[in-house]
Motif scaffolding. Structure first.
Motif, PDB file in Angstrom:
ATOM      1  N   GLN A 139       5.204  -6.190  20.064  1.00 24.75           N
ATOM      2  CA  GLN A 139       4.046  -5.313  20.189  1.00 24.75           C
ATOM      3  C   GLN A 139       3.077  -5.745  21.282  1.00 24.75           C
ATOM      4  N   GLU A 140       3.234  -6.974  21.761  1.00 23.29           N
ATOM      5  CA  GLU A 140       2.437  -7.460  22.891  1.00 23.29           C
ATOM      6  C   GLU A 140       3.062  -8.738  23.417  1.00 23.29           C
ATOM      7  N   GLN A 161      -0.608  -5.439  26.355  1.00 23.10           N
ATOM      8  CA  GLN A 161       0.176  -4.440  25.654  1.00 23.10           C
ATOM      9  C   GLN A 161       1.556  -4.335  26.302  1.00 23.10           C
ATOM     10  N   THR A 162       2.451  -3.620  25.653  1.00 29.43           N
ATOM     11  CA  THR A 162       3.826  -3.530  26.150  1.00 29.43           C
ATOM     12  C   THR A 162       3.949  -2.677  27.409  1.00 29.43           C
ATOM     13  N   LYS A 168      -5.104  -6.825  25.779  1.00 27.07           N
ATOM     14  CA  LYS A 168      -5.395  -6.743  24.351  1.00 27.07           C
ATOM     15  C   LYS A 168      -6.322  -7.872  23.922  1.00 27.07           C
TER      16      LYS A 168
END
Length: 264
Positions: A139-140, A161-162, A168
């Motif tokens: 997710q990150e 973030q992806t 984030k």
């Protein structure tokens, strides 16, 4: 006879002193060896706590055991080849960053015009951290960055973030800047200003700006500079310029934008 007794007394005194010194040396050496493993364990725990913090997974009252358990279940360390941007299958636990930095075979010397962050050398391989959700999906990603400030080398983790662009979280965990001025890089209120900002533009080039006097409202690429700490703010700027560029994580982030984390 008095002289003989006096000499004998001095000899015994010196002998006692030498024995005491020897005993103290053995005790100190033994304590150092015994404490070394504890120090290394505490250092590893602090690192894990900082990574969980920047990933939004840490709580203030987390015990050491909770940190270890959360890290083991949610964080996957990986080694990354900076030149190719490829994640490697090598065991991260066997990678020694400090040793690699000293080894000409495992690092490169940066030319002055390349060394925006003022770090002089850069390892060929770095350790990064994939953050997974409850379904084990990435997710990150957490990246280590560092660069020179006014007085010190400033070490941080930044979570993306992806999409490989959007911040984030960020945490500076080791720095020696002026308390109340440059030292405010550790202030949670200032760090929060990075959340949601874009490190790269639409072409994948470093685009984050640390703005003296305050970032324009709504500017997704700009964060406020630190008041009264221009040189520290410049150090933050140069850190991101370098590490998000081609000699840093640029090749990897390009692959992230193309979906590399889906196979991470």
């Amino acid at each position: 006879m008095a002289d003989v007794k006096s000499n004998d007394s001095i000899g015994r005194t010196l002998l006692v002193v030498l024995v005491l010194c020897l005993v103290c040396s053995v005790v100190v050496a033994g304590s150092a060896v015994g404490l070394k493993s504890r120090q290394q364990e505490q250092k590893a725990l602090d690192k894990q706590r900082n990574i969980l913090d920047v990933a939004g997974l840490a709580t203030p009252k987390m015990t050491g055991e909770e940190v270890k358990a959360t890290f083991a279940s949610r964080i996957t360390p990986r080694l990354l080849d900076l030149k190719t941007g490829e994640m490697l299958d090598n065991d991260p636990a066997k990678f020694d960053h400090a040793a690699a930095l000293r080894d000409p075979q495992q690092s490169i010397e940066l030319a002055p015009d390349e060394d925006r962050a003022g770090i002089k050398r850069r390892t060929n391989i770095v350790e990064i951290y994939l953050v997974r959700d409850g379904q084990n999906k990435v997710q990150e990603v957490v990246l280590p960055v560092y660069g020179n400030g006014l007085w010190s080398m400033m070490y941080a983790f930044v979570s993306l973030q992806t999409d490989g662009r959007t911040v984030k979280g960020i945490t500076y965990y080791d720095q020696g800047e002026t308390p109340g001025l440059g030292g405010e890089i550790e202030n949670p209120n200032w760090r929060a200003k990075f959340i949601g900002k874009k490190l790269l533009d639409d072409n994948g080039q470093p685009a984050l700006r640390v703005v003296k006097g305050g970032a324009p409202q709504g500017d997704r690429y700009a964060v406020d500079g630190l008041s009264g700490a221009t040189l520290t703010s410049n150090g933050v700027q140069h850190t991101f310029d370098f590490w998000m560029g081609e000699l840093g994580f640029g090749p990897f982030l390009k692959q992230v934008r193309e979906g590399a984390l889906n196979n991470g």
